[in-house]
Structures are given as structure tokens and as C-alpha cells.
Design a protein around this motif. Structure first.
Motif, PDB file in Angstrom:
ATOM      1  N   CYS A  21       7.291  -6.598  11.120  1.00 39.46           N
ATOM      2  CA  CYS A  21       5.826  -6.374  11.047  1.00 39.46           C
ATOM      3  C   CYS A  21       5.487  -5.587   9.783  1.00 39.46           C
ATOM      4  N   SER A  22       6.304  -4.566   9.486  1.00 36.57           N
ATOM      5  CA  SER A  22       6.057  -3.749   8.303  1.00 36.57           C
ATOM      6  C   SER A  22       6.231  -4.594   7.039  1.00 36.57           C
ATOM      7  N   ALA A  23       7.295  -5.392   6.996  1.00 34.74           N
ATOM      8  CA  ALA A  23       7.595  -6.196   5.807  1.00 34.74           C
ATOM      9  C   ALA A  23       6.468  -7.189   5.508  1.00 34.74           C
ATOM     10  N   VAL A  24       5.957  -7.825   6.568  1.00 34.95           N
ATOM     11  CA  VAL A  24       4.854  -8.772   6.384  1.00 34.95           C
ATOM     12  C   VAL A  24       3.646  -8.045   5.786  1.00 34.95           C
ATOM     13  N   ALA A  25       3.341  -6.880   6.331  1.00 31.67           N
ATOM     14  CA  ALA A  25       2.178  -6.122   5.859  1.00 31.67           C
ATOM     15  C   ALA A  25       2.400  -5.551   4.459  1.00 31.67           C
ATOM     16  N   VAL A  26       3.640  -5.183   4.146  1.00 32.11           N
ATOM     17  CA  VAL A  26       3.951  -4.626   2.813  1.00 32.11           C
ATOM     18  C   VAL A  26       3.615  -5.647   1.727  1.00 32.11           C
ATOM     19  N   LEU A  27       4.002  -6.894   1.930  1.00 29.81           N
ATOM     20  CA  LEU A  27       3.721  -7.909   0.907  1.00 29.81           C
ATOM     21  C   LEU A  27       2.211  -8.065   0.731  1.00 29.81           C
ATOM     22  N   GLU A  28       1.476  -7.997   1.835  1.00 28.95           N
ATOM     23  CA  GLU A  28       0.012  -8.070   1.740  1.00 28.95           C
ATOM     24  C   GLU A  28      -0.547  -6.864   0.982  1.00 28.95           C
ATOM     25  N   GLU A  29       0.021  -5.690   1.233  1.00 28.17           N
ATOM     26  CA  GLU A  29      -0.454  -4.469   0.551  1.00 28.17           C
ATOM     27  C   GLU A  29      -0.237  -4.578  -0.960  1.00 28.17           C
ATOM     28  N   ILE A  30       0.892  -5.108  -1.356  1.00 25.76           N
ATOM     29  CA  ILE A  30       1.159  -5.243  -2.797  1.00 25.76           C
ATOM     30  C   ILE A  30       0.187  -6.268  -3.387  1.00 25.76           C
ATOM     31  N   ARG A  31       0.003  -7.383  -2.671  1.00 26.36           N
ATOM     32  CA  ARG A  31      -0.932  -8.407  -3.161  1.00 26.36           C
ATOM     33  C   ARG A  31      -2.348  -7.861  -3.239  1.00 26.36           C
ATOM     34  N   ALA A  32      -2.707  -6.975  -2.321  1.00 19.27           N
ATOM     35  CA  ALA A  32      -4.058  -6.400  -2.313  1.00 19.27           C
ATOM     36  C   ALA A  32      -4.216  -5.295  -3.362  1.00 19.27           C
ATOM     37  N   GLY A  33      -3.124  -4.939  -4.047  1.00 16.32           N
ATOM     38  CA  GLY A  33      -3.216  -3.950  -5.122  1.00 16.32           C
ATOM     39  C   GLY A  33      -3.136  -2.509  -4.668  1.00 16.32           C
ATOM     40  N   VAL A  34      -2.656  -2.261  -3.445  1.00 15.44           N
ATOM     41  CA  VAL A  34      -2.499  -0.875  -2.982  1.00 15.44           C
ATOM     42  C   VAL A  34      -1.357  -0.227  -3.768  1.00 15.44           C
ATOM     43  N   PRO A  35      -1.599   0.937  -4.390  1.00 14.51           N
ATOM     44  CA  PRO A  35      -0.535   1.571  -5.186  1.00 14.51           C
ATOM     45  C   PRO A  35       0.520   2.236  -4.303  1.00 14.51           C
ATOM     46  N   HIS A  89       4.158   5.151  -4.430  1.00 16.97           N
ATOM     47  CA  HIS A  89       4.788   6.264  -5.147  1.00 16.97           C
ATOM     48  C   HIS A  89       5.588   5.801  -6.364  1.00 16.97           C
ATOM     49  N   VAL A  90       6.086   4.557  -6.353  1.00 15.63           N
ATOM     50  CA  VAL A  90       6.900   4.101  -7.492  1.00 15.63           C
ATOM     51  C   VAL A  90       6.097   3.266  -8.495  1.00 15.63           C
ATOM     52  N   THR A  91       4.804   3.119  -8.248  1.00 14.05           N
ATOM     53  CA  THR A  91       3.968   2.388  -9.203  1.00 14.05           C
ATOM     54  C   THR A  91       3.846   3.224 -10.477  1.00 14.05           C
ATOM     55  N   ALA A  92       4.306   2.672 -11.600  1.00 12.10           N
ATOM     56  CA  ALA A  92       4.364   3.469 -12.837  1.00 12.10           C
ATOM     57  C   ALA A  92       2.962   3.861 -13.309  1.00 12.10           C
ATOM     58  N   ASP A  93       2.036   2.929 -13.275  1.00 10.52           N
ATOM     59  CA  ASP A  93       0.674   3.205 -13.738  1.00 10.52           C
ATOM     60  C   ASP A  93      -0.293   2.853 -12.610  1.00 10.52           C
ATOM     61  N   VAL A  94      -0.773   3.891 -11.929  1.00  9.51           N
ATOM     62  CA  VAL A  94      -1.600   3.620 -10.735  1.00  9.51           C
ATOM     63  C   VAL A  94      -2.978   3.074 -11.092  1.00  9.51           C
ATOM     64  N   SER A  95      -3.319   3.082 -12.374  1.00 10.01           N
ATOM     65  CA  SER A  95      -4.615   2.509 -12.749  1.00 10.01           C
ATOM     66  C   SER A  95      -4.539   0.981 -12.796  1.00 10.01           C
ATOM     67  N   LYS A  96      -3.314   0.457 -12.696  1.00 14.08           N
ATOM     68  CA  LYS A  96      -3.127  -1.003 -12.699  1.00 14.08           C
ATOM     69  C   LYS A  96      -2.591  -1.463 -11.343  1.00 14.08           C
ATOM     70  N   PRO A  97      -2.714  -2.769 -11.044  1.00 12.86           N
ATOM     71  CA  PRO A  97      -2.149  -3.276  -9.786  1.00 12.86           C
ATOM     72  C   PRO A  97      -0.629  -3.098  -9.771  1.00 12.86           C
ATOM     73  N   PRO A 123       3.179  -4.134  -9.314  1.00 12.71           N
ATOM     74  CA  PRO A 123       3.912  -5.394  -9.449  1.00 12.71           C
ATOM     75  C   PRO A 123       4.668  -5.728  -8.157  1.00 12.71           C
ATOM     76  N   MET A 124       4.910  -7.011  -7.915  1.00 16.22           N
ATOM     77  CA  MET A 124       5.699  -7.434  -6.753  1.00 16.22           C
ATOM     78  C   MET A 124       7.171  -7.337  -7.120  1.00 16.22           C
ATOM     79  N   THR A 125       7.739  -6.173  -6.889  1.00 20.20           N
ATOM     80  CA  THR A 125       9.159  -5.959  -7.228  1.00 20.20           C
ATOM     81  C   THR A 125       9.898  -5.417  -6.008  1.00 20.20           C
TER      82      THR A 125
END
Lengths: 316, 212
Positions: free
Chosen positions: B151-165, B167-175, B177-179
Motif C-alpha cells: 500500500c505504501s509503495a503504490v502511494a509513494v509512486l503517486e507522491e513522486i508523480r504528484a511532485g511531493v518533495p 528529505h533526499v530531494t536535492a532542490d525542493v523548488s523543483k519536482p 525525480p523518480m529515482t
């Protein structure tokens, strides 16, 4: 968990008035901290007033600059807001450094400020704790104090405030906007919102009985480089041993506050002016009068080094 | 106890001490009100929610968490109770499109909400792509944390696609990346004591269409 009655609030003032008038009544919003503590019977409300239906979940621009963040804006939504990411990066950074994705989806802005300490002795109902049971003593003093406070503490309590978000709010000079049971409102500067323990560690905020947070306002953007650096035992999903929130301008001046070291977000305004002089003098100023213990004295060194890392990052 | 003192088994001692602790706990001097409250039925409230697409109305003790409502009342036992304190993520379900810890929320707080559990994501004959990927990559060993992980994994991919930043997002002013780095950070609220993490990361990467 003790039994309780439950109702959904119809208005903010109504909720405030009911909490003031009903013995044992509490607000519930995200519930991620309150329910945890209710299961342990550390919190024992007899009536819950669910405020989730009251709106208060918008982030709106304030005339003249700044943002008004509704009390019920979830941590995820606040962190993801385009304006916050662009102009208040320290806030986004602090939010995503805290808790887990699941918790951030539920936890609210107001609830984050009101969360209780994670002092292990507060959580252990078999141990004395002046915060949980006033007058019972403090098992943390003389106990295992590694995660606990080094400044702003008292001989009655050495707990820390666990929030990351609040530390960012402190460098942003946020104010906490509330409604009281009589319908009057006020704005409490974040600096005055959390109180130091003294001899009454069970009192944690400036809120009066029934007074409810309706929003948190941040003033117009300060510009500069926004950094939130959190040091913890795991790379993710752990409370801070030490954290540093900073907004630093090109001239090296700015604002700095610490998390993980005190009963409230720890900022000493005089230390801000010392930022261009380096981490040593800043840390010395922030920790003047500190009372570290054997297990947590490392926090003073760790905080200074974290400030040094933040200053280097701001320069880079 | 009917047996003589000399015949007390270890099990009896454990039972006795547990009972003793319960009595001391409920009838201690500070708990008179609680003892009185227990003579009356605890407060109940009604709640209507949509669980895996099905409208469901429940009359519950107000203390019932969403987790217990799902498992004990709706009999959807796919969602698991691990720590019951929001620390392990075994109870993760998706409510109105967002993953939450179902143990740290009251069922009565979810009037009108849409809840998706592991049973609602897919069925044995028609697995959700994430369920199929977990099977393919051995994303589990004992399986207890798996419903929450999925359930978490499914939602995580949606969160990344929705642009939710994160802790490891290098530049939070940008979307973001799906990594796999993003996925790993975002899965930190789901603990797997068998240590299937690397396989879970591979399963997620496959569904996301990125290199693990």
C-alpha cells in the motif's frame, strides 16, 4: 485506552468553548500523537472534539507578503506547496526531515506545534515524570539523558521539544493565530508560544484553556539560502539529536535556530548577528548557560559542527 | 486456582501475575472513575465509509481505530497490526488517495472517506502491478509487513508523480525525480524485520519503470 465520547466540531469558536467548558475534553485533528499517547494512557481525555471538518486547511497569501497556513494543513501539503518550496525552503526541508510519509499525510500544522516530547521517561508510565504527573519527579535527570535537553531545561524536566517544523517556524519569525472560547482572536509570536519548563513542565505552551490554533502566519520571504540540517541516529524516520535551521543571506548574516537541544525551538537573537564570525562564537552564544549531562554533552560539540556545516553550505 | 501451591506451573504463575496486574491497574486508587465507567457500555458512534469501493456503515466503540475496524469489524485481515503506535507501517492503508497509518486514526473520524486496503488493490487472480512485482522480486519473507509495504509503495509512486518533495530531494523548488533514492527514503516508515528491503526497492523500481 480509556473510554471517551466523540463529537464533530461545527465551528472553531464552538469547539474552543466546548473544550473550555467540558472537563476532560480535547481537540483532535491528525491524531497521530494524541492517539499514540491515549493508547498508553498518558493522555486520558473523556471527550474528543474532532476539528477536521472545520476547513482551516488552506494556505493563503497575506496582504503585503507572507502566508497564512491553516491549522489543519497537513505536513505533506505544507511541504509540497509551491510558494513554501520557493520562498520558505527551510520549512519544506524541516517538514520532510520529520516523521514518515504516512504520518506527514495525517499530521497537521497546529498538531505539529502541540506534539508532546519523546522523552523516554515521559512515555514510560512506570517512571516518575513531572510533565506527565506533576510533582512526581524526573527520572530523566540522573537517567539515560542522551536524547534529552542541554539548555532551557530545569531541575524539574530536561525533555526536548521534538518538532522539526517548529524550528523552521522559529527562524521564519512565524506567529501562531488562535481563537479563544469567547470568540476573540490573538497572534502569539512563535518565540513566546512554547514555554520553558521551570517548575511547571506540564505547561508547554502559552495557550489558555480552550484556546485553539486556527492558523500559523509566516511574514514575507526573507530571501537568502534556506537550510535545515538534521543529525539523527538513522538516516530517516528518527527524531533529531541536533538540528539546525538557518536562513543566511549573501552577506553571511541571517537567522539560526536549533532543534533537539531544548524544550522549545532554541534561538538566541544575539547569535544571529554572530553568523559571519563562524560556528564557534555562534554555538557559544546559543549555549550560554547550558547544563549538559554526561550522556548528552556531545550535543554541544555536534551542534557547533552542524552549524559549521550549515555555514559552509550557505557559502558554497 | 484449584491446584495446590506446590503444583503451580510456570504458566499458572504467569496467568496469576497477569491477572494481579490487571486488577491492580483497574482498581488502583486513581482509577475509581474508570472502574465505574466500565460498568456502563463504552460510548459508541456511527460512521459510514467506503471500503474498497463498498459502502459500509459501522456502529463502533469510539476508541476503535481504523485498523481495528477493518480487521475486527469488516473482517479485512489483510491489513496487519504491528506496533500499533505508528512506528512500523504494517497497518498502512490508502485513505482518499493517501497512505496513512490506520492504527493512529479513529474509525469514527473517517465519515465519508474512501479506504483502500491490500484486498482492494488486487485479487489473487488479478494482482495489482505492485503486488505482482513484489512476487517477482521476492519483496518479502515472512509477509507480515507486506500489505503495508505494498500500500505504501503504490502511494509513494503517486507522491513522486504528484511532485511531493522528500528529505533526499536535492532542490525542493523543483519536482522530485523518480529515482530509487527517492523511493527508499519515502519507504522509511515501513519496517521489514526479515530485511527484504533491497527486493522491495527492485519491485518498486520495476513498477516505476526505472533502473533499480
Amino acid at each position: 485506552m480509556r473510554p471517551f465520547t466523540y463529537e464533530r466540531a461545527t465551528s472553531a469558536q464552538d469547539a474552543a468553548a466546548k473544550v473550555a467548558a467540558t472537563p476532560g475534553a480535547r481537540f483532535i485533528a491528525g491524531g497521530t500523537n494524541l492517539l499514540d499517547l491515549m493508547k498508553l494512557e498518558i493522555e486520558t481525555p473523556t471527550h474528543l472534539i474532532d476539528v477536521n471538518g472545520l476547513g482551516m486547511d488552506k494556505i493563503e497569501a497575506i496582504d503585503g507578503g507572507g502566508l497564512r497556513i491553516g491549522a489543519l494543513v497537513r505536513n505533506t501539503d505544507l511541504a509540497a506547496d509551491a510558494r513554501v518550496r520557493k520562498d520558505y525552503g527551510v520549512l519544506t526541508r524541516a517538514l520532510v526531515a520529520g516523521a514518515s510519509g504516512q504520518l506527514r499525510n495525517k499530521a497537521t500544522t497546529a498538531g505539529n506545534l502541540l506534539q508532546r516530547t519523546r522523552c523516554p521517561y515521559f512515555y514510560d508510565v512506570n517512571m516518575p515524570c513531572n510533565k506527565r504527573k506533576p510533582g512526581s519527579g524526573c527520572a530523566a535527570i540522573g537517567g539515560f539523558s542522551r536524547p534529552l535537553g542541554v539548555i532551557g531545561t530545569s531541575d524539574a524536566c530536561i525533555a526536548t521539544h521534538p518538532s522539526d517544523m517548529a524550528v523552521a517556524m522559529r527562524v521564519l519569525d512565524a506567529s501562531v493565530e488562535t481563537i479563544r472560547p469567547d470568540g476573540t482572536t490573538r497572534a502569539i509570536p512563535i518565540a513566546d508560544f512554547h514555554t520553558l519548563p521551570g517548575q511547571t513542565p506540564h505547561v508547554e505552551t502559552a495557550l489558555e484553556k480552550g484556546e485553539m490554533i486556527i492558523s500559523v502566519a509566516v511574514p514575507k520571504p526573507k530571501g537568502g539560502t534556506h537550510i535545515y540540517r538534521k543529525v539523527r541516529d538513522r538516516a530517516s524516520y528518527a527524531f533529531a539529536l541536533v538540528s539546525v535551521a538557518a536562513v543566511i543571506g549573501k552577506d553571511g548574516k541571517g537567522a539560526v535556530a536549533l532543534g533537539g537541544v531544548a524544550p522549545k525551538p532554541w534561538r538566541v537573537e544575539e547569535a544571529d548577528a554572530l553568523l559571519p564570525k563562524g560556528s564557534k562564537v555562534v554555538a557559544d552564544c546559543l549555549f550560554a548557560g547550558a547544563t549538559p549531562r554526561e550522556d548528552n554533552a556531545f550535543k554541544l560539540t555536534l551542534a557547533q559542527r552542524t552549524i559549521a556545516a550549515v555555514l559552509a553550505e550557505a557559502k558554497a | 486456582m484449584t491446584e495446590g501451591y506446590g503444583a503451580i506451573s510456570r504458566r499458572d504463575v504467569l496467568k496469576t501475575s497477569a491477572t494481579g496486574a490487571a486488577i491492580a491497574g483497574s482498581l488502583g486508587p486513581g482509577n475509581v472513575a474508570m472502574a465505574q465507567a466500565q460498568t456502563a457500555a463504552p460510548p459508541h458512534a456511527a460512521v459510514s465509509l467506503k471500503i474498497n469501493g463498498k459502502a459500509t456503515r459501522l456502529e463502533l466503540d469510539t476508541r476503535t481505530t481504523l485498523l481495528d475496524a477493518l480487521r475486527e469489524h469488516v473482517k479485512l485481515t489483510g491489513t496487519k497490526k504491528g506496533c500499533d503506535h505508528g512506528q512500523c507501517g504494517a497497518c498502512t492503508v490508502i485513505v482518499n488517495g493517501r497512505r496513512i497509518n490506520s492504527c493512529l486514526t479513529l474509525a469514527v473520524m473517517h465519515e465519508g472517506d474512501e479506504v483502500t486496503t491490500i484486498e482492494g488493490l488486487g485479487s489473487p487472480d488479478n494482482l495489482h502491478p505492485m503486488q505482482a512485482a513484489f512476487v517477482e522480486h521476492d519483496g518479502y519473507q515472512c509477509g507480515y509487513c507486506t500489505p503495508g509495504q505494498i500500500c505504501s509503495a503504490v502511494a509513494v509512486l503517486e507522491e513522486i508523480r504528484a511532485g511531493v518533495p522528500s528529505h533526499v530531494t536535492a532542490d525542493v523548488s523543483k519536482p522530485s525525480p523518480m529515482t530509487t533514492t527517492e523511493m527508499r527514503e519515502r519507504m522509511s516508515g515501513n519496517i521489514c524485520r526479515c530485511g527484504a528491503y533491497s527486493n522491495i526497492a527492485e519491485a518498486m523500481a520495476q513498477v516505476a519503470g526505472v533502473k533499480a
